[in-house]
Scaffold this motif. Sequence first.
Motif, PDB file in Angstrom:
ATOM      1  N   TYR A   1       0.838  -1.212   0.000  1.00 55.85           N
ATOM      2  CA  TYR A   1       0.000   0.000   0.000  1.00 55.85           C
ATOM      3  C   TYR A   1       0.867   1.254   0.000  1.00 55.85           C
ATOM      4  CZ  TYR A   1      -2.593   3.898   1.987  1.00 55.85           C
ATOM      5  OH  TYR A   1      -3.121   5.139   2.207  1.00 55.85           O
ATOM      6  N   LEU A   2       1.870   1.286   0.875  1.00 57.40           N
ATOM      7  CA  LEU A   2       2.742   2.447   0.940  1.00 57.40           C
ATOM      8  C   LEU A   2       3.464   2.651  -0.388  1.00 57.40           C
ATOM      9  CD1 LEU A   2       3.888   4.714   2.674  1.00 57.40           C
ATOM     10  CD2 LEU A   2       5.629   3.123   3.521  1.00 57.40           C
ATOM     11  N   GLU A   3       3.883   1.560  -1.000  1.00 55.94           N
ATOM     12  CA  GLU A   3       4.587   1.640  -2.286  1.00 55.94           C
ATOM     13  C   GLU A   3       3.681   2.253  -3.355  1.00 55.94           C
ATOM     14  OE1 GLU A   3       7.713  -1.292  -4.515  1.00 55.94           O
ATOM     15  OE2 GLU A   3       5.793  -2.157  -3.881  1.00 55.94           O
ATOM     16  N   ARG A   4       2.407   1.846  -3.378  1.00 58.10           N
ATOM     17  CA  ARG A   4       1.466   2.406  -4.358  1.00 58.10           C
ATOM     18  C   ARG A   4       1.254   3.900  -4.123  1.00 58.10           C
ATOM     19  NH1 ARG A   4      -1.236  -2.463  -3.166  1.00 58.10           N
ATOM     20  NH2 ARG A   4      -2.719  -1.372  -1.809  1.00 58.10           N
ATOM     21  N   MET A   5       1.181   4.304  -2.865  1.00 59.27           N
ATOM     22  CA  MET A   5       0.971   5.721  -2.569  1.00 59.27           C
ATOM     23  C   MET A   5       2.189   6.547  -2.973  1.00 59.27           C
ATOM     24  SD  MET A   5      -2.078   5.851  -1.568  1.00 59.27           S
ATOM     25  CE  MET A   5      -2.186   7.547  -0.970  1.00 59.27           C
ATOM     26  N   ILE A   6       3.382   6.039  -2.739  1.00 60.63           N
ATOM     27  CA  ILE A   6       4.596   6.747  -3.131  1.00 60.63           C
ATOM     28  C   ILE A   6       4.667   6.872  -4.649  1.00 60.63           C
ATOM     29  CG2 ILE A   6       7.120   6.546  -3.222  1.00 60.63           C
ATOM     30  CD1 ILE A   6       6.992   5.370  -0.386  1.00 60.63           C
ATOM     31  N   ALA A   7       4.211   5.846  -5.365  1.00 60.75           N
ATOM     32  CA  ALA A   7       4.278   5.843  -6.830  1.00 60.75           C
ATOM     33  C   ALA A   7       3.410   6.931  -7.458  1.00 60.75           C
ATOM     34  CB  ALA A   7       3.860   4.469  -7.358  1.00 60.75           C
TER      35      ALA A   7
ATOM     36  N   MET B   1       8.710  13.623  -0.082  1.00 57.78           N
ATOM     37  CA  MET B   1       9.512  13.586   1.137  1.00 57.78           C
ATOM     38  C   MET B   1       9.414  12.224   1.811  1.00 57.78           C
ATOM     39  SD  MET B   1      11.196  16.303   1.202  1.00 57.78           S
ATOM     40  CE  MET B   1      11.928  16.112   2.825  1.00 57.78           C
ATOM     41  N   ILE B   2       8.211  11.646   1.812  1.00 56.26           N
ATOM     42  CA  ILE B   2       8.062  10.306   2.372  1.00 56.26           C
ATOM     43  C   ILE B   2       8.881   9.313   1.555  1.00 56.26           C
ATOM     44  CG2 ILE B   2       6.430   8.420   2.807  1.00 56.26           C
ATOM     45  CD1 ILE B   2       4.327  10.525   3.466  1.00 56.26           C
ATOM     46  N   ALA B   3       8.860   9.475   0.240  1.00 55.00           N
ATOM     47  CA  ALA B   3       9.656   8.602  -0.624  1.00 55.00           C
ATOM     48  C   ALA B   3      11.141   8.713  -0.285  1.00 55.00           C
ATOM     49  CB  ALA B   3       9.422   8.962  -2.087  1.00 55.00           C
ATOM     50  N   LYS B   4      11.592   9.938  -0.025  1.00 54.40           N
ATOM     51  CA  LYS B   4      12.998  10.146   0.316  1.00 54.40           C
ATOM     52  C   LYS B   4      13.333   9.486   1.649  1.00 54.40           C
ATOM     53  CE  LYS B   4      16.484  13.812   0.507  1.00 54.40           C
ATOM     54  NZ  LYS B   4      17.306  13.185  -0.547  1.00 54.40           N
ATOM     55  N   VAL B   5      12.425   9.591   2.607  1.00 51.68           N
ATOM     56  CA  VAL B   5      12.633   8.937   3.903  1.00 51.68           C
ATOM     57  C   VAL B   5      12.753   7.426   3.719  1.00 51.68           C
ATOM     58  CG1 VAL B   5      11.528   8.367   6.094  1.00 51.68           C
ATOM     59  CG2 VAL B   5      11.563  10.733   5.314  1.00 51.68           C
ATOM     60  N   VAL B   6      11.820   6.855   2.970  1.00 49.42           N
ATOM     61  CA  VAL B   6      11.826   5.406   2.767  1.00 49.42           C
ATOM     62  C   VAL B   6      13.100   4.960   2.049  1.00 49.42           C
ATOM     63  CG1 VAL B   6      10.683   3.518   1.536  1.00 49.42           C
ATOM     64  CG2 VAL B   6       9.311   5.198   2.801  1.00 49.42           C
ATOM     65  N   ARG B   7      13.529   5.767   1.074  1.00 48.06           N
ATOM     66  CA  ARG B   7      14.658   5.365   0.246  1.00 48.06           C
ATOM     67  C   ARG B   7      16.014   5.628   0.906  1.00 48.06           C
ATOM     68  NH1 ARG B   7      13.557   8.499  -3.615  1.00 48.06           N
ATOM     69  NH2 ARG B   7      15.063  10.136  -3.139  1.00 48.06           N
TER      70      ARG B   7
END
Length: 240
Positions: free
Chosen positions: A194-200, A206-212
């Motif tokens: 779910y989180l991956e779909r939202m980042i996409a 910013m959330i994507a940067k945190v995760v990555r």
Amino acid sequence: MSKNDPTLLWERPEPQPRPAPVALSRESIVRVAIERADAEGLAAVTLRSVAGALGAGPMRLYGYLKTKDELLALMVDAVYSEMLTEGDAAAGSWRAQVTALAQAMRQAALRHPWFVALLGGRPHQGPNALAFLEAMLAAVGNAPQLEGIDAIFQATKLVNAYILGTVRDEAAEAIAVQESGLTKAEWQSASWPYLERMIATGRFPMIAKVVRDVDHLSPEIVFIRGLDCVLNGIAGPGVG
């Protein structure tokens, strides 16, 4: 003792112990209540269930406290007693003193997950809670940049807000994992798609940067680093 007695819990003497049928004390009542809360959560703590675990009738407990709220207050103060023992801040720099107290509260919250739910609600006025506040005020008050009790009080509130927010975040994740019936790794794996779909979608850079890019450190290290940020702000530029 009348249930309408206005005397504060902390100043109200408990009855003399009776040998039959079961000897009781506030200490024994609180100990059993904490054991139940640790094992089953706050919902399992009732005057009836605690009395049953002690082999006594519920009405006998009313000689020692009036309500469940009073029992919760006694439980909270007992945890503060643990924190005072573990967070002995008599020695070291002001930062070491504050850190010792902060770590003691975090460890207490990890041992007693129910304790987090009772933080940040009503003011804690038991003798151990007041002693912990006194120790934190004294530790923060040793910061060289702080002048006057107003500055010390505000800085102490800031430290406490950081500790409370962090332990609540840790507890929230732990509760979510527990309620899912999964391990932490399984819960994270189940949540990731779910989180991956939202980042996409590109809406959360910013959330994507945190995760990555963020360093996925242990909760203990994250807690200390965050606390250091707070204490750096209190210390001021170039001051430790």
